[in-house]
Write a protein that holds these residues in place. Structure first.
Motif, mmCIF file in Angstrom:
data_model
loop_
_atom_site.group_PDB
_atom_site.id
_atom_site.type_symbol
_atom_site.label_atom_id
_atom_site.label_comp_id
_atom_site.label_asym_id
_atom_site.label_seq_id
_atom_site.Cartn_x
_atom_site.Cartn_y
_atom_site.Cartn_z
ATOM 1 N N UNK A 82 0.828 -1.204 0.000
ATOM 2 C CA UNK A 82 0.000 0.000 0.000
ATOM 3 C C UNK A 82 0.864 1.255 0.000
ATOM 4 N N UNK A 83 1.922 1.227 0.799
ATOM 5 C CA UNK A 83 2.757 2.415 0.942
ATOM 6 C C UNK A 83 3.534 2.766 -0.304
ATOM 7 N N UNK A 84 3.989 1.762 -1.054
ATOM 8 C CA UNK A 84 4.739 2.046 -2.281
ATOM 9 C C UNK A 84 3.851 2.774 -3.284
ATOM 10 N N UNK A 85 2.624 2.331 -3.416
ATOM 11 C CA UNK A 85 1.703 3.018 -4.328
ATOM 12 C C UNK A 85 1.466 4.460 -3.886
ATOM 13 N N UNK A 111 12.697 5.179 -4.840
ATOM 14 C CA UNK A 111 12.553 6.020 -3.658
ATOM 15 C C UNK A 111 11.363 5.590 -2.808
ATOM 16 N N UNK A 112 10.296 5.147 -3.481
ATOM 17 C CA UNK A 112 9.118 4.706 -2.739
ATOM 18 C C UNK A 112 9.433 3.497 -1.865
ATOM 19 N N UNK A 113 10.142 2.520 -2.424
ATOM 20 C CA UNK A 113 10.490 1.325 -1.658
ATOM 21 C C UNK A 113 11.451 1.673 -0.528
ATOM 22 N N UNK A 114 12.423 2.536 -0.810
ATOM 23 C CA UNK A 114 13.359 2.937 0.232
ATOM 24 C C UNK A 114 12.656 3.711 1.339
ATOM 25 N N UNK A 115 11.696 4.561 0.981
ATOM 26 C CA UNK A 115 10.957 5.316 1.994
ATOM 27 C C UNK A 115 10.160 4.398 2.897
ATOM 28 N N UNK A 116 9.707 3.260 2.368
ATOM 29 C CA UNK A 116 8.930 2.328 3.175
ATOM 30 C C UNK A 116 9.759 1.669 4.257
#
Length: 412
Positions: A82-85, A111-116
Motif C-alpha cells: 500500500x505504501x509504495x503506491x 525512492x518509494x520502496x526505500x521510503x517504506x
C-alpha cells in the motif's frame, strides 16, 4: 463471533478497498499511457535487492514475539504494497506542484520502496499493540510527513536528494518510539510479549537478509556506487564481529545472546548510511562499524533498564537502539568527517564557510529528529481515538485476534 472481530471485518477490508480505489484513480490520471513507469532492465537487480530487504528481510526481522509471527510478516507485506503506491503518487504530486523535477518511474519507485523502510522500522516499535487499521493510518501519515521532512532538507538546507533518503533509519526509529509512547503499557504479568528460540531464529533470518542487502540500500541512488558498497560492507562486517565479541563480554555467563546479535550486526550499515559514498579509506568505515555495534549493545542495556521504564515506554523490537542510536552516531560522524575533509582541503582558511556547512549538516539531522518526534506523538494520539478501535492491553501481541488458525496452538 465476538463484536471486535465483526468490527475489524467491517473496517479493514473497506479501508483497504477505499485506498486501493484512490490509487487506481491516481495512477489512471498520472500514468495515462504507461510509458513513464518503465525503466532499463539493468536497474532491476538493484531494485530487487531493496525489495527483498524491505519485504522479506524486515518481514522476518519483526518476528520477535512468540504469538505474533503471522501478523509480523503479513501486516508488513500489506503496509509495504500500500505504501509504495502511495509514495509514487506523492512523488508525482510534488512534481505537479513544481516542488521537484520529474525523474521518471525508475527513480520514483526506488525512492518509494526505500521510503517504506521508515514505516517498517516504525512498525517494529508498535509491534503487537496496533491493529491493522491503526497500522495503515500510521503508515500513510508517516510517509507524507517523511516526504515533507525530505522537502525541507533538500529545499531550505540544500541537502542532496539522495542523502535525504538516508535519514530513513533516523526518522523511522524516532517516529515509531514517539507513537508507541502514546499506547497503554501492557500489564507486568502479560506473557505473550516474550521471545522464544523459534521466534529468535526467524527474526535472525530476517536480520541476515537485511544485512546482506544493506550495501545496495546505501548505494542505490548515489553516483559513487563502488565506494558506497565497499564501505558499507566493511562497516557491516566489523559491526557483526564486534557484536559477537561484545555479546560474550557483556553476558553474565560469557555466552552469546541472540538479542545482541539480532540488533548490533546492522549497526554498521546504519551508521555509515550518510557517509558511505564519500569515505575514501576503508579503515574509517570499519571504525564506524565498530562504534555502531558498541553504541547499540550498550544502548540496549541503558535504554531497557533506565530510559524505557522511566518513560513507561515499550519498544517491542528495540528499534531505538537498533536503528535510532546508530543513526544518531552516523549523523555525528558525518559532521566530524565533513569538518576534517573541508578543513584539510582549505587549510583551515575558510572557517566561516566551514561553519555554515556544519550548521546545515546539524540542522538537517535536528530537523529530521524533531519532526519525527513531534509528529509521532501527534500520530500516536490520533491512533488511540475510539474510531480506530484501539485494542485492550489484554489483546496485545496475539495473532489469534486477527488470523484464522486450523487449531489453537502456541504459535511463534
Amino acid at each position: 463471533m465476538p463484536s471486535r472481530y465483526l468490527n475489524f471485518r467491517c473496517s479493514v477490508p473497506w479501508l483497504i478497498l477505499f485506498l486501493q480505489t484512490l490509487f487506481f484513480i491516481g495512477f489512471f490520471f498520472c500514468f495515462p499511457d504507461g510509458g513513464s513507469i518503465y525503466w532499463p532492465y539493468e536497474f532491476y537487480p538493484e531494485f530487487q535487492d531493496i525489495n527483498h530487504m524491505v519485504i522479506f528481510g524486515f518481514g522476518f526481522f519483526l518476528m520477535v514475539l512468540r504469538r505474533y509471527g503471522f501478523s509480523s510478516t503479513g501486516f508488513n507485506l500489506l503496509l509495504i504494497v500500500l505504501g509504495v503506491q502511495c509514495s509514487v503518487l506523492v512523488e508525482v504530486l510534488l512534481v505537479f506542484l513544481g516542488v521537484q523535477q520529474s525523474e521518471g518511474g525508475m527513480t520514483s519507485v526506488a525512492k518509494a520502496v526505500m521510503s517504506m523502510t521508515a514505516v517498517a522500522i516504525s512498525t517494529g516499535a508498535v509491534l503487537g499493540k496496533a491493529n491493522p487499521v491503526q497500522l495503515i493510518v500510521m503508515s500513510l501519515v508517516e510517509l507524507i510527513i517523511f516526504y515533507g521532512s525530505r522537502y525541507i532538507n533538500s529545499t531550505f538546507l540544500q541537502v542532496p536528494d539522495n542523502l535525504t533518503l538516508m535519514h530513513v533509519p533516523l526518522f523511522g526509529a524516532y517516529f515509531g518510539v514517539a507513537v508507541t509512547s502514546r499506547f497503554p503499557e501492557p500489564p507486568p504479568g502479560l506473557d505473550k510479549n516474550r521471545r522464544t528460540p523459534k521466534s529468535d531464529l526467524f527474526s535472525m533470518l530476517g536480520t541476515v537478509f537485511v544485512w546482506m542487502f544493506w550495501p545496495s540500500f546505501n548505494s542505490l541512488l548515489t553516483d559513487s556506487k563502488k565506494e558506497a558498497v565497499l564501505n558499507t560492507y566493511f562497516a557491516l562486517a566489523v559491526s557483526a564481529v564486534a557484536a559477537f565479541m561484545l555479546s560474550a563480554l557483556t553476558s553474565k555467563d560469557g555466552k552469546f545472546r541472540m538479542t545482541h546479535i539480532h540488533s548490533a550486526v546492522l549497526a554498521g550499515g546504519v551508521t555509515i548510511s550518510y557517509t558511505a559514498h564519500s569515505i575514501r579509506h576503508p579503515w574509517i568505515a570499519m571504525i564506524l562499524g565498530l562504534l555502531g555495534a558498541v553504541i547499540t549493545i550498550l544502548g540496549s542495556h541503558c535504554l531497557q533498564r533506565c530510559f524505557n521504564p522511566a518513560f513507561k515506554l515499550q519498544d517491542t523490537s528495540g528499534v531505538h537502539f537498533t536503528f535510532g542510536l546508530p543513526a544518531v552516531l552516523g549523523a555525528v560522524a558525518a559532521v566530524v568527517l565533513r569538518v576534517v575533509e573541508e578543513g584539510i582541503s582549505t587549510q583551515w582558511s575558510h572557517l566561516s564557510s566551514l561553519g555554515y556547512l556544519v550548521f546545515v549538516e546539524i540542522g538537517a539531522f535536528c530537523q529530521t529528529i524533531s519532526t519525527a518526534l513531534i509528529t509521532g506523538l501527534i500520530t500516536g494520539l490520533i491512533l488511540n481515538i475510539k474510531l480506530l478501535k484501539t485494542l485492550h492491553v489484554s489483546k496485545y501481541f496475539d495473532d489469534q485476534f486477527y488470523w484464522e488458525f486450523p487449531h489453537l496452538s502456541v504459535g511463534f
